[in-house]
Design an enzyme around this catalytic site. Structure first.
Site, short mmCIF file in Angstrom:
data_model
loop_
_atom_site.label_atom_id
_atom_site.label_comp_id
_atom_site.label_asym_id
_atom_site.label_seq_id
_atom_site.Cartn_x
_atom_site.Cartn_y
_atom_site.Cartn_z
N ASP A 295 0.93 -1.09 -0.03
CA ASP A 295 0.05 -0.06 0.17
C ASP A 295 0.94 1.25 0.07
O ASP A 295 0.27 2.20 -0.14
CB ASP A 295 -1.13 0.10 1.12
CG ASP A 295 -0.26 0.01 2.50
OD1 ASP A 295 0.94 -0.12 2.50
OD2 ASP A 295 -1.15 0.03 3.47
N SER A 296 2.15 0.88 0.01
CA SER A 296 3.12 2.21 -0.27
C SER A 296 2.62 2.91 -1.44
O SER A 296 3.26 4.07 -1.82
CB SER A 296 4.64 1.88 -0.25
OG SER A 296 4.74 0.73 -1.19
N ASP B 151 -0.91 -6.33 -0.02
CA ASP B 151 -1.34 -5.76 1.25
C ASP B 151 -2.75 -5.67 1.40
O ASP B 151 -3.53 -5.28 0.57
CB ASP B 151 -0.62 -4.24 1.40
CG ASP B 151 0.53 -4.04 2.14
OD1 ASP B 151 0.82 -4.97 3.02
OD2 ASP B 151 1.27 -3.10 1.92
N LYS C 52 -0.61 -9.36 3.56
CA LYS C 52 0.10 -8.80 4.40
C LYS C 52 -1.01 -8.03 5.44
O LYS C 52 -1.72 -7.27 4.83
CB LYS C 52 1.22 -7.93 4.06
CG LYS C 52 2.20 -7.68 5.37
CD LYS C 52 3.40 -7.05 4.74
CE LYS C 52 3.52 -5.76 3.91
NZ LYS C 52 2.93 -4.31 4.35
N GLU D 78 -1.05 -5.42 8.90
CA GLU D 78 -0.14 -4.75 9.83
C GLU D 78 -0.71 -4.63 11.42
O GLU D 78 -1.99 -4.57 11.43
CB GLU D 78 -0.20 -3.14 9.62
CG GLU D 78 0.57 -2.76 8.18
CD GLU D 78 0.74 -1.46 7.98
OE1 GLU D 78 0.29 -0.62 8.86
OE2 GLU D 78 1.13 -1.16 6.76
N GLU E 101 9.35 -3.61 10.24
CA GLU E 101 9.93 -2.34 9.78
C GLU E 101 10.22 -1.38 10.80
O GLU E 101 9.96 -1.23 11.93
CB GLU E 101 8.59 -1.65 8.81
CG GLU E 101 8.92 -0.14 8.27
CD GLU E 101 7.82 0.18 7.40
OE1 GLU E 101 6.91 -0.66 7.02
OE2 GLU E 101 7.96 1.26 7.02
O1 KIV Z 1 3.46 -0.95 1.59
C1 KIV Z 1 4.61 -1.29 1.55
O2 KIV Z 1 5.33 -1.23 0.39
C2 KIV Z 1 5.51 -1.95 2.76
C3 KIV Z 1 6.81 -2.04 2.28
C4 KIV Z 1 7.59 -0.73 2.97
C5 KIV Z 1 7.39 -2.90 3.49
O3 KIV Z 1 4.93 -2.39 3.57
#
Ligand code: KIV
Length: 264
Positions: A45-46, A84, A112, A114, A181
């Site tokens: 989600d970056s 994510d 993934k 968080e 992270e």
């Molecule tokens: O969203 C993302 O790209 C991430 C990385 C920074 C690990 O979670």
């Protein structure tokens, strides 16, 4: 590259060989990663920050991640694909299951999430139903407003102990791997040794099992560059493909991250 699975990552951890992960948002780069031997691709989600231009990852939607996952899936050549679950897409049981299934249908092979102890229940729910989970701990950008900024996590011994406990809890709940992270190297080392699942790090020092970077950081084009990133394009003789190959080689040789990219 031969298809990478969670078993591949376990074997690499057992053999002490580091593995390379990168974020990816499109088909062309996914293809380049396969050629360079990047074992794990994260549709992170970056994308909210590096593609969409937001200040945080909070505005990213399920539709955004699905779109980029589908693009990446079309170009990927054997890398393990993680997607994510974006902000507030796993706030209830039914929402978690439905949204994780949508990502898997779009091509993800793992999702993934968080969080710490509070994602243990979602982790078991998903794992029991055949959806592998990567638990993301330490600096969790979806909680940036609660944390008060993009700050190093686990410096305080009490917080570090809680993180170790929660990492064990998530492994016990069925997490297939853990991402740490922006945490001190010593803490990441302790967690990596305590767990049998592979541990991926970003800003977590050299002792974790695998490294991950945001591709825009690796290419030196991100608007914000934290101290743990390295511009691999600057020294590449062969442009972007060379920069990606150099990153993979540096991770395998344990020459990245160096002390200058890590927190005490
Ligand atoms: O969203 C993302 O790209 C991430 C990385 C920074 C690990 O979670």
């Amino acid at each position: 590259m031969k298809n990478v699975t969670i078993n591949t990552l376990h074997k690499l951890k057992a053999g002490g060989e580091k593995f390379a992960c990168l974020t990816c948002y499109d088909a062309l780069f996914a293809g380049l990663y396969g050629e360079a031997g990047v074992e794990v691709i994260l549709v992170g989600d970056s994308l909210g920050m590096v593609i969409q231009g937001h200040d945080t990852t909070l505005p990213v939607t399920m539709e955004n991640v699905i779109y980029h996952m589908e693009c990446v899936k079309r170009g990927a050549q054997g890398s393990l694909l993680i997607a994510d679950l974006p902000f507030m897409s796993y706030a209830s049981e039914s929402q978690t299951l439905e949204n994780a299934a949508r990502l898997m249908r779009a091509g993800a092979q793992m999702v993934k999430l968080e969080g710490g102890a509070w994602i243990a229940e979602s982790t078991s729910l998903l794992a029991e139903r055949g959806i592998p989970v990567c638990a993301h701990m330490g600096l969790t950008p979806q909680s940036v407003n609660r944390i008060g900024g993009f700050l190093v996590q686990g410096r305080d011994p009490e917080q570090a102990d809680t993180m170790i406990e929660e990492a064990r809890l998530l492994e016990g709940a069925g997490a297939s791997c853990l991402l740490l992270e922006t945490v001190p190297q010593a803490l990441a080392n302790t967690i990596t040794e305590a767990l049998s699942i592979p541990v991926i790090g970003i800003g977590a020092g050299k002792d974790v099992d695998g490294q991950i970077m945001v591709i825009h950081d690796l290419l030196g084009i991100s608007p914000i560059t934290p101290s743990f990133v390295k511009n691999f394009l600057a020294d590449s003789q062969t442009g972007i493909p060379g920069a990606i190959a150099d990153y993979v080689a540096a991770v395998k040789a344990c020459s990245f991250p160096g002390p200058e990219h890590s927190y005490d």
